[in-house]
Scaffold this active site. Structure first.
Site, PDB file in Angstrom:
ATOM      1  N   PRO A   1      19.102 140.103 -41.724  1.00 16.67           N
ATOM      2  CG  PRO A   1      19.481 138.650 -39.916  1.00 16.67           C
ATOM      3  CD  PRO A   1      19.468 138.706 -41.407  1.00 16.67           C
TER       4      PRO A   1
ATOM      5  CG  ASP B   1      -1.722 150.737 -50.453  1.00 16.52           C
ATOM      6  OD1 ASP B   1      -2.918 150.462 -50.304  1.00 16.52           O
ATOM      7  OD2 ASP B   1      -0.948 150.106 -51.196  1.00 16.52           O
TER       8      ASP B   1
HETATM    9  N1  SAM Z   1      23.031 133.909 -38.375  1.00 11.71           N
HETATM   10  C1  SAM Z   1      22.523 135.010 -39.127  1.00 11.71           C
HETATM   11  C2  SAM Z   1      22.648 136.286 -38.328  1.00 11.71           C
HETATM   12  O1  SAM Z   1      22.619 136.223 -37.105  1.00 11.71           O
HETATM   13  O2  SAM Z   1      22.737 137.395 -38.923  1.00 11.71           O
HETATM   14  C3  SAM Z   1      21.059 134.769 -39.480  1.00 11.71           C
HETATM   15  C4  SAM Z   1      20.874 133.650 -40.439  1.00 11.71           C
HETATM   16  S1  SAM Z   1      19.191 133.342 -40.835  1.00 11.71           S
HETATM   17  C5  SAM Z   1      18.813 131.945 -39.908  1.00 11.71           C
HETATM   18  C6  SAM Z   1      19.273 132.718 -42.475  1.00 11.71           C
HETATM   19  C7  SAM Z   1      18.984 133.728 -43.579  1.00 11.71           C
HETATM   20  O3  SAM Z   1      17.681 134.241 -43.424  1.00 11.71           O
HETATM   21  C8  SAM Z   1      19.891 134.928 -43.632  1.00 11.71           C
HETATM   22  O4  SAM Z   1      21.089 134.650 -44.305  1.00 11.71           O
HETATM   23  C9  SAM Z   1      19.041 135.940 -44.384  1.00 11.71           C
HETATM   24  O5  SAM Z   1      19.168 135.789 -45.784  1.00 11.71           O
HETATM   25  C10 SAM Z   1      17.619 135.545 -43.991  1.00 11.71           C
HETATM   26  N2  SAM Z   1      17.036 136.437 -42.962  1.00 11.71           N
HETATM   27  C11 SAM Z   1      16.870 136.173 -41.655  1.00 11.71           C
HETATM   28  N3  SAM Z   1      16.275 137.179 -41.024  1.00 11.71           N
HETATM   29  C12 SAM Z   1      16.035 138.127 -41.948  1.00 11.71           C
HETATM   30  C13 SAM Z   1      15.452 139.435 -41.900  1.00 11.71           C
HETATM   31  N4  SAM Z   1      14.985 139.960 -40.772  1.00 11.71           N
HETATM   32  N5  SAM Z   1      15.372 140.130 -43.056  1.00 11.71           N
HETATM   33  C14 SAM Z   1      15.839 139.625 -44.213  1.00 11.71           C
HETATM   34  N6  SAM Z   1      16.420 138.406 -44.308  1.00 11.71           N
HETATM   35  C15 SAM Z   1      16.518 137.658 -43.197  1.00 11.71           C
END
Ligand code: SAM
Length: 247
Positions: free
Chosen positions: A88, A168
């Site tokens: 994220p 698209d």
């Molecule tokens: N604690 C982290 C933070 O606040 O940045 C978020 C951890 S999330 C619960 C677990 C995993 O989900 C992350 O390590 C990432 O690989 C993936 N993830 C979560 N949100 C994402 C997003 N919007 N885009 C891509 N990957 C995401």
């Protein structure tokens, strides 16, 4: 296009066997191979996570199993791969980013879980970070699947019709025009006459006007980034006038 995916949940990727990605896999236009960090642990419990230093909630993915998994994927890659962390905190993924990814041909995707990944692994192994949007998923797998799906649509030969991807939404910077199929009339709503007349010049003009108008209505931020030519500006004015008259 080759994807190596580092994930604790390889079974999630079997969904790629469906639909367009499934056909691309069968035609060998797409290759997706998963590496599970659990297979690379050095402890008897096959643990891949531990408590965060400094305290705080949740668990953090340890660097060693992830690094060994990334190295295994790199060895199997047909050419030097780009390593992407789904996060994220990354840049927001979009159609242009998918186009750029396609050109790279060989990608390793790291899907995090828990509270995320030890920072040192990111520093040592990751080239790019991409996000699926401003929200937090439970893991990177759904983000990785979306990235693979979006990119596969752009592989020449992956879609049934060669022009589909180019037409698209967002490919040209605009949203796609409204589409209709049988029946000609549904619950009192008719297909626009212009689409029934077989005049392809008029159909193209109508579709471009609708694309411009829809983008103006639904995603004006996209129009701001575009440099519309006089013809497009005139069509958009016409659309806006028609909108005003219909109210
Ligand atoms: N604690 C982290 C933070 O606040 O940045 C978020 C951890 S999330 C619960 C677990 C995993 O989900 C992350 O390590 C990432 O690989 C993936 N993830 C979560 N949100 C994402 C997003 N919007 N885009 C891509 N990957 C995401």
């Amino acid at each position: 296009m080759w994807f190596g995916v580092i994930t604790l949940f390889p079974a999630m990727f079997s969904i790629l066997e469906q639909g367009i990605t499934g056909r691309a896999l069968k035609k060998a236009l797409l290759n997706v191979t998963c590496w599970d960090p659990r297979e690379f642990t050095h402890n008897k419990h096959r643990g891949v996570d531990d408590r965060p230093y400094g305290g705080g909630p949740g668990m953090v993915m340890m660097p060693q199993p992830l690094q060994d998994a990334v190295h295994a994927a790199k060895q199997a890659a047909p050419r030097t791969p780009v390593v992407i962390h789904l996060s994220p905190q990354g840049k927001c993924f979009n159609q242009q980013a998918a186009q750029d990814l396609l050109a790279k041909e060989c990608i390793i995707l790291i899907a995090g879980r828990y509270e995320g990944i030890d920072e040192r692994l990111l520093r040592l192994e990751v080239d790019e970070e991409w996000s699926m949007g401003d929200y937090v998923l439970s893991g990177g797998e759904i983000a990785a699947l979306a990235m693979i799906d979006v990119t596969t649509r752009l592989i020449p030969g992956a879609l049934g019709h060669e022009d589909s991807a180019a037409l698209d939404s967002l490919s040209s910077g605009l949203l796609k025009y409204p589409q209709y199929t049988r029946p000609e009339s549904f619950q009192g709503l008719k297909v626009p006459d212009v689409l029934m007349d077989g005049n392809h010049k008029e159909i193209d003009r109508w579709r471009l006007k609708q694309s411009l108008g829809r983008t103006w209505l639904k995603r004006p931020d996209l129009l701001v980034k575009m440099n519309l030519d006089t013809h497009q500006l005139n069509l958009l004015r016409e659309f806006i006038q028609e909108q005003t008259l219909s109210y």
